[in-house]
Design a protein around this motif. Structure first.
Motif, PDB file in Angstrom:
ATOM      1  N   MET A   1       0.846  -1.189   0.000  1.00  0.00           N
ATOM      2  CA  MET A   1       0.000   0.000   0.000  1.00  0.00           C
ATOM      3  C   MET A   1       0.887   1.246   0.000  1.00  0.00           C
ATOM      4  SD  MET A   1      -3.000   0.980   2.721  1.00  0.00           S
ATOM      5  CE  MET A   1      -3.958   2.439   2.475  1.00  0.00           C
ATOM      6  N   LYS A   2       0.580   2.178  -0.896  1.00  0.00           N
ATOM      7  CA  LYS A   2       1.404   3.367  -1.033  1.00  0.00           C
ATOM      8  C   LYS A   2       1.154   4.312   0.132  1.00  0.00           C
ATOM      9  CE  LYS A   2       2.739   6.855  -4.403  1.00  0.00           C
ATOM     10  NZ  LYS A   2       2.470   7.430  -5.721  1.00  0.00           N
ATOM     11  N   GLN A   3       2.273   4.747   0.769  1.00  0.00           N
ATOM     12  CA  GLN A   3       2.152   5.650   1.905  1.00  0.00           C
ATOM     13  C   GLN A   3       1.892   7.063   1.424  1.00  0.00           C
ATOM     14  OE1 GLN A   3       5.562   5.408   4.424  1.00  0.00           O
ATOM     15  NE2 GLN A   3       4.360   4.897   6.188  1.00  0.00           N
ATOM     16  N   MET A   4       0.989   7.774   2.125  1.00  0.00           N
ATOM     17  CA  MET A   4       0.716   9.171   1.798  1.00  0.00           C
ATOM     18  C   MET A   4       1.890  10.037   2.243  1.00  0.00           C
ATOM     19  SD  MET A   4      -3.286   9.695   2.745  1.00  0.00           S
ATOM     20  CE  MET A   4      -3.208  11.396   2.224  1.00  0.00           C
ATOM     21  N   LYS A   5       2.233  11.025   1.416  1.00  0.00           N
ATOM     22  CA  LYS A   5       3.330  11.924   1.753  1.00  0.00           C
ATOM     23  C   LYS A   5       2.924  12.837   2.901  1.00  0.00           C
ATOM     24  CE  LYS A   5       6.509  15.214  -0.338  1.00  0.00           C
ATOM     25  NZ  LYS A   5       6.836  15.987  -1.553  1.00  0.00           N
ATOM     26  N   LYS A   6       3.762  12.879   3.911  1.00  0.00           N
ATOM     27  CA  LYS A   6       3.462  13.723   5.065  1.00  0.00           C
ATOM     28  C   LYS A   6       3.723  15.191   4.735  1.00  0.00           C
ATOM     29  CE  LYS A   6       4.381  10.319   8.672  1.00  0.00           C
ATOM     30  NZ  LYS A   6       5.200  10.001   9.869  1.00  0.00           N
ATOM     31  N   GLY A   7       2.918  16.060   5.323  1.00  0.00           N
ATOM     32  CA  GLY A   7       3.121  17.493   5.145  1.00  0.00           C
ATOM     33  C   GLY A   7       4.229  17.988   6.050  1.00  0.00           C
ATOM     34  N   PRO A   8       4.553  19.280   5.976  1.00  0.00           N
ATOM     35  CA  PRO A   8       5.616  19.853   6.804  1.00  0.00           C
ATOM     36  C   PRO A   8       5.287  19.688   8.292  1.00  0.00           C
ATOM     37  CG  PRO A   8       4.822  21.433   5.162  1.00  0.00           C
ATOM     38  CD  PRO A   8       3.892  20.278   5.151  1.00  0.00           C
ATOM     39  N   ILE A   9       6.308  19.454   9.086  1.00  0.00           N
ATOM     40  CA  ILE A   9       6.089  19.371  10.526  1.00  0.00           C
ATOM     41  C   ILE A   9       5.819  20.771  11.063  1.00  0.00           C
ATOM     42  CG2 ILE A   9       7.475  17.288  10.797  1.00  0.00           C
ATOM     43  CD1 ILE A   9       9.781  19.017  11.739  1.00  0.00           C
ATOM     44  N   LEU A  10       5.252  20.836  12.260  1.00  0.00           N
ATOM     45  CA  LEU A  10       4.846  22.119  12.837  1.00  0.00           C
ATOM     46  C   LEU A  10       5.991  23.115  12.921  1.00  0.00           C
ATOM     47  CD1 LEU A  10       2.488  20.841  15.682  1.00  0.00           C
ATOM     48  CD2 LEU A  10       1.815  22.005  13.567  1.00  0.00           C
ATOM     49  N   SER A  11       7.154  22.645  13.302  1.00  0.00           N
ATOM     50  CA  SER A  11       8.295  23.552  13.440  1.00  0.00           C
ATOM     51  C   SER A  11       8.694  24.162  12.101  1.00  0.00           C
ATOM     52  CB  SER A  11       9.484  22.826  14.072  1.00  0.00           C
ATOM     53  OG  SER A  11       9.692  21.589  13.442  1.00  0.00           O
ATOM     54  N   GLU A  12       8.599  23.386  11.025  1.00  0.00           N
ATOM     55  CA  GLU A  12       8.911  23.906   9.689  1.00  0.00           C
ATOM     56  C   GLU A  12       7.879  24.941   9.264  1.00  0.00           C
ATOM     57  OE1 GLU A  12       9.075  20.388   7.327  1.00  0.00           O
ATOM     58  OE2 GLU A  12      11.222  20.085   7.658  1.00  0.00           O
ATOM     59  N   ARG A  13       6.612  24.630   9.518  1.00  0.00           N
ATOM     60  CA  ARG A  13       5.545  25.586   9.189  1.00  0.00           C
ATOM     61  C   ARG A  13       5.728  26.888   9.965  1.00  0.00           C
ATOM     62  NH1 ARG A  13       0.102  22.510  10.305  1.00  0.00           N
ATOM     63  NH2 ARG A  13      -0.669  24.668  10.216  1.00  0.00           N
ATOM     64  N   PHE A  14       6.086  26.757  11.234  1.00  0.00           N
ATOM     65  CA  PHE A  14       6.313  27.937  12.066  1.00  0.00           C
ATOM     66  C   PHE A  14       7.443  28.785  11.489  1.00  0.00           C
ATOM     67  CE2 PHE A  14       8.584  30.195  15.371  1.00  0.00           C
ATOM     68  CZ  PHE A  14       7.575  30.849  16.070  1.00  0.00           C
ATOM     69  N   GLU A  15       8.527  28.143  11.108  1.00  0.00           N
ATOM     70  CA  GLU A  15       9.688  28.878  10.592  1.00  0.00           C
ATOM     71  C   GLU A  15       9.365  29.575   9.272  1.00  0.00           C
ATOM     72  OE1 GLU A  15      14.501  28.269   9.948  1.00  0.00           O
ATOM     73  OE2 GLU A  15      13.229  26.536  10.357  1.00  0.00           O
ATOM     74  N   VAL A  16       8.613  28.915   8.417  1.00  0.00           N
ATOM     75  CA  VAL A  16       8.220  29.513   7.136  1.00  0.00           C
ATOM     76  C   VAL A  16       7.357  30.761   7.374  1.00  0.00           C
ATOM     77  CG1 VAL A  16       6.786  29.201   5.074  1.00  0.00           C
ATOM     78  CG2 VAL A  16       8.388  27.407   5.774  1.00  0.00           C
ATOM     79  N   ALA A  17       6.351  30.625   8.238  1.00  0.00           N
ATOM     80  CA  ALA A  17       5.471  31.762   8.528  1.00  0.00           C
ATOM     81  C   ALA A  17       6.240  32.898   9.195  1.00  0.00           C
ATOM     82  CB  ALA A  17       4.312  31.312   9.420  1.00  0.00           C
ATOM     83  N   PHE A  18       7.133  32.547  10.117  1.00  0.00           N
ATOM     84  CA  PHE A  18       7.955  33.549  10.802  1.00  0.00           C
ATOM     85  C   PHE A  18       8.785  34.342   9.796  1.00  0.00           C
ATOM     86  CE2 PHE A  18      11.651  35.159  12.999  1.00  0.00           C
ATOM     87  CZ  PHE A  18      11.175  35.570  14.231  1.00  0.00           C
TER      88      PHE A  18
END
Length: 241
Positions: A1-18
């Motif tokens: 079964m093909k694994q779904m690609k995980k999205g960015p972790i919270l810390s990465e999202r925080f850094e991008v928004a920052f």
């Protein structure tokens, strides 16, 4: 079964928004010192958008230092921020990055008149729209503001037996009683932050700027598309849900 690609972790999202907020503040505040905390401190004194989120941004700066400076290696963070915190800073980043044209807060359909118009046109506009200030043009060039208070002053000095004749009165008759009102002009492509800067500079020079008139290219001889007063800046709502 093909694994779904995980999205960015919270810390990465925080850094991008920052970083998005940081870049936006550099463009807004425009000072030589580009440190995040300095931009917040200086910008909050001049711009409502930064003042609105000042406390949050100061806390996020501390959190960002704790997360990023303690990063053990690329892509590995020593701690993860709370999901609600990440969602909130992402909303703030969206507010900072959305187009904020000055026209979005301006009064549109500006009521303006020609120097030779009958004063009855103005009194009708006051009655119908409850406006109190009107740009006046002579040969399509801006010559000043006509205010309701000057009309009242003229009426008081020209009253005969408790009545005054407005039928034969023109705007140029009233403009003789009008004081000088500082006005600035900007193009329709100008953003809110530039308008805030104009009012701030005027305040520092102890010159009470009455309004900023928006035209196509910021010229006095162009049709007014919108008008912004200091009250319009106060009423901007930068809050997020």
């Amino acid at each position: 079964m093909k694994q779904m690609k995980k999205g960015p972790i919270l810390s990465e999202r925080f850094e991008v928004a920052f970083n998005q907020v940081h870049d936006a503040m550099k463009d807004i505040v425009k000072i030589n010192d580009e440190r995040f905390v300095v931009l917040v401190k200086v910008g909050a004194k001049k711009y409502q958008i930064i003042e609105t989120f000042k406390k949050d941004l100061e806390q996020y700066a501390k959190l960002r230092n704790a997360i990023v400076h303690e990063k053990m290696e690329i892509g590995y963070y020593i701690a993860e921020p709370n999901a609600k915190v990440v969602e909130h800073i992402e909303k703030i980043a969206n507010v900072f990055n959305r187009p904020n044209y000055a026209m979005s807060i301006a009064t549109k359909n500006v009521m303006y008149f020609d120097y030779n118009d009958s004063i009855l046109k103005v009194t009708e506009a006051i009655r119908q729209y409850n406006y109190s200030k009107f740009p006046i043009y002579k040969n399509k060039d801006f010559v000043g503001l006509l205010t309701a208070s000057s009309i009242v002053k003229w009426m008081a000095q020209n009253m005969v037996s408790t009545s005054v004749n407005l039928a034969d009165t023109h705007i140029f008759d009233i403009m003789k009683y009008e004081k000088y009102h500082p006005i600035d002009f900007v193009s329709k492509s100008t953003n809110i932050f530039d308008v805030e800067t104009i009012f701030e500079k005027s305040h520092k020079m102890k010159k009470k700027l009455e309004a900023v008139i928006i035209t196509e290219n910021g010229k006095k001889d162009e049709t007014p598309l919108g008008i912004i007063t200091p009250w319009d800046l106060i009423e901007i709502d930068y809050t997020v849900d």
